[in-house]
Design an enzyme around this catalytic site. Structure first.
Site, PDB file in Angstrom:
ATOM      1  N   LYS A  53       0.765  -1.228   0.468  1.00 17.04           N
ATOM      2  CA  LYS A  53       0.348   0.238  -0.157  1.00 17.04           C
ATOM      3  C   LYS A  53       0.915   1.525   0.323  1.00 17.04           C
ATOM      4  O   LYS A  53       0.633   2.346  -0.965  1.00 17.04           O
ATOM      5  CB  LYS A  53      -1.090  -0.329   1.062  1.00 17.04           C
ATOM      6  CG  LYS A  53      -2.200  -0.741   1.354  1.00 17.04           C
ATOM      7  CD  LYS A  53      -2.923  -1.192   1.700  1.00 17.04           C
ATOM      8  CE  LYS A  53      -3.699  -2.086   2.362  1.00 17.04           C
ATOM      9  NZ  LYS A  53      -4.640  -2.552   3.078  1.00 17.04           N
ATOM     10  N   GLN A  97      -4.607  -1.186   9.309  1.00 11.81           N
ATOM     11  CA  GLN A  97      -4.782  -2.307   8.406  1.00 11.81           C
ATOM     12  C   GLN A  97      -5.178  -3.012  10.410  1.00 11.81           C
ATOM     13  O   GLN A  97      -5.009  -3.208  11.826  1.00 11.81           O
ATOM     14  CB  GLN A  97      -3.345  -3.487   9.014  1.00 11.81           C
ATOM     15  CG  GLN A  97      -3.376  -3.772   8.174  1.00 11.81           C
ATOM     16  CD  GLN A  97      -3.489  -4.620   6.568  1.00 11.81           C
ATOM     17  OE1 GLN A  97      -3.729  -3.883   5.825  1.00 11.81           O
ATOM     18  NE2 GLN A  97      -4.241  -5.374   6.330  1.00 11.81           N
ATOM     19  N   ASP A 120     -11.498   2.924   3.644  1.00 11.60           N
ATOM     20  CA  ASP A 120     -11.767   1.260   3.887  1.00 11.60           C
ATOM     21  C   ASP A 120     -13.113   1.539   4.135  1.00 11.60           C
ATOM     22  O   ASP A 120     -14.024   0.434   3.148  1.00 11.60           O
ATOM     23  CB  ASP A 120     -10.825   1.311   5.460  1.00 11.60           C
ATOM     24  CG  ASP A 120     -10.146   0.056   5.430  1.00 11.60           C
ATOM     25  OD1 ASP A 120      -9.930  -0.381   4.086  1.00 11.60           O
ATOM     26  OD2 ASP A 120      -8.965   0.254   5.999  1.00 11.60           O
TER      27      ASP A 120
HETATM   28  N1  GUN Z   1      -6.815  -6.167   5.920  1.00  9.54           N
HETATM   29  C1  GUN Z   1      -7.346  -7.550   5.620  1.00  9.54           C
HETATM   30  N2  GUN Z   1      -7.780  -6.789   4.221  1.00  9.54           N
HETATM   31  C2  GUN Z   1      -7.950  -5.714   5.241  1.00  9.54           C
HETATM   32  C3  GUN Z   1      -9.056  -4.316   3.683  1.00  9.54           C
HETATM   33  O1  GUN Z   1      -8.986  -3.782   3.182  1.00  9.54           O
HETATM   34  N3  GUN Z   1      -8.369  -3.587   5.281  1.00  9.54           N
HETATM   35  C4  GUN Z   1      -7.776  -3.103   6.722  1.00  9.54           C
HETATM   36  N4  GUN Z   1      -7.427  -1.814   7.111  1.00  9.54           N
HETATM   37  N5  GUN Z   1      -7.246  -3.986   7.176  1.00  9.54           N
HETATM   38  C5  GUN Z   1      -7.165  -5.265   6.438  1.00  9.54           C
END
Ligand code: GUN
Length: 299
Positions: A53, A97, A120
């Protein structure tokens, strides 16, 4: 044989569009999209996700910040960091995350993110906006948003009259996916582990989305001929044919069988997976445009 939907290619197109939109916004307003990614602890899968990311964010030209906190970080300290990021004008998107360590209330942390920076799409305000069709100002969770973009590439924008079945009812994928399909005028069924005669329900689907986290559960004869099949699953299974101790990735759909029935199908890997990060970038650009009082581009 089905069309194999190339998620890598579509994701690369979205990243390129995000790059151009970033340059245009900065030139016109001086605003540079900013993304803050927060990782607590050392979960190896999370480290990989967060790394890509942050890397993609830099590649696009974002102001990109990553906060890596130790696993024993106190909940109050994480909440204080989110509060700082909420007030930081250089940050337009905040992603904490998941999963978080067990001693931290993940729901409390997610709900503390300012809804207008919640790229998100997990905050109740954004969940509610999507549920009531306020998609123009909502943030939508990145994985279903990416899956929807792939569906639109195959089927076009108006899905009126099509029957869609979503297998899986998670808050992160199944429920928002169903809402997106409903907003596009599909007749939507949400199926799950308690659904009676799941194969028959799936056979009615013009658009079949599998998001259950069970390797190759959706069989070829569950797929209506010509259906669009979107496989959200990413499962690692043993692959003794590759050598002792080796593994491979498979989706929730038995690809080799389903491919013979489907009109179009996403592979695993290389289908929905690459779209998730691309859609996060798109959401951050959208947030920065809104903050600058400009109409965001459509991705
Ligand atoms: N962990 C796995 N997928 C995601 C996601 O799309 N967003 C976040 N914040 N954590 C994750």
């Amino acid at each position: 044989m089905a069309e194999i939907i190339d998620g890598k290619k579509v994701a690369a197109d979205v990243v390129e569009a995000a790059k151009q939109a970033t340059a245009a916004l900065e030139k016109e307003t001086g605003v540079r999209p900013g993304l803050a990614v927060v990782l607590v602890g050392e979960d190896p899968a999370s480290q990989v996700y967060v790394g890509s990311k942050s890397r993609t964010a830099k590649e696009i030209g974002f102001h990109s910040v990553q906060h890596t906190l130790p696993a024993d970080t106190a909940e109050a300290d994480l909440l204080a960091l989110v509060d700082r990021l909420n007030r930081d004008e250089a940050v337009h998107g905040i992603l904490v995350q998941l999963p978080l360590p067990a001693h931290i209330d993940a729901g409390k942390v997610i709900q503390s993110i300012a809804p207008e920076k919640d790229v998100d799409g997990f905050h109740f305000i954004n969940v509610g906006k999507l549920g009531t069709g306020e998609t123009a100002t909502a943030f939508v969770p990145c994985t279903p948003a990416g899956a929807m973009l792939l569906i639109r590439r195959v089927r076009g924008d108006d899905l009126s009259g099509l029957s869609a079945v979503v297998v899986g009812r998670s808050n992160i994928v199944g429920k928002p996916m169903a809402n997106l399909l409903l907003a596009a005028n599909c007749t939507v069924t949400i199926a799950h582990s308690r659904t009676k005669d799941l194969p028959a329900v799936c056979r009615g689907a013009d658009i079949l989305v599998a998001a259950v986290g069970r390797p190759e559960m959706v069989k070829g004869d569950w797929v209506k001929p010509g259906a669009t099949v979107i496989d959200v699953g990413i499962n690692r299974i043993p692959a003794p044919e590759k050598g002792e101790g080796k593994t491979r990735l498979v989706g929730d759909v038995a690809f080799a069988e389903a491919e013979k029935q489907a009109g179009a199908i996403t592979p695993v890997p290389g289908g929905v997976g690459p779209m998730t990060i691309a859609m996060l970038m798109a959401a951050t650009v959208t947030s920065a445009y809104r903050a600058a009082g400009r109409t965001p581009p459509t991705f």
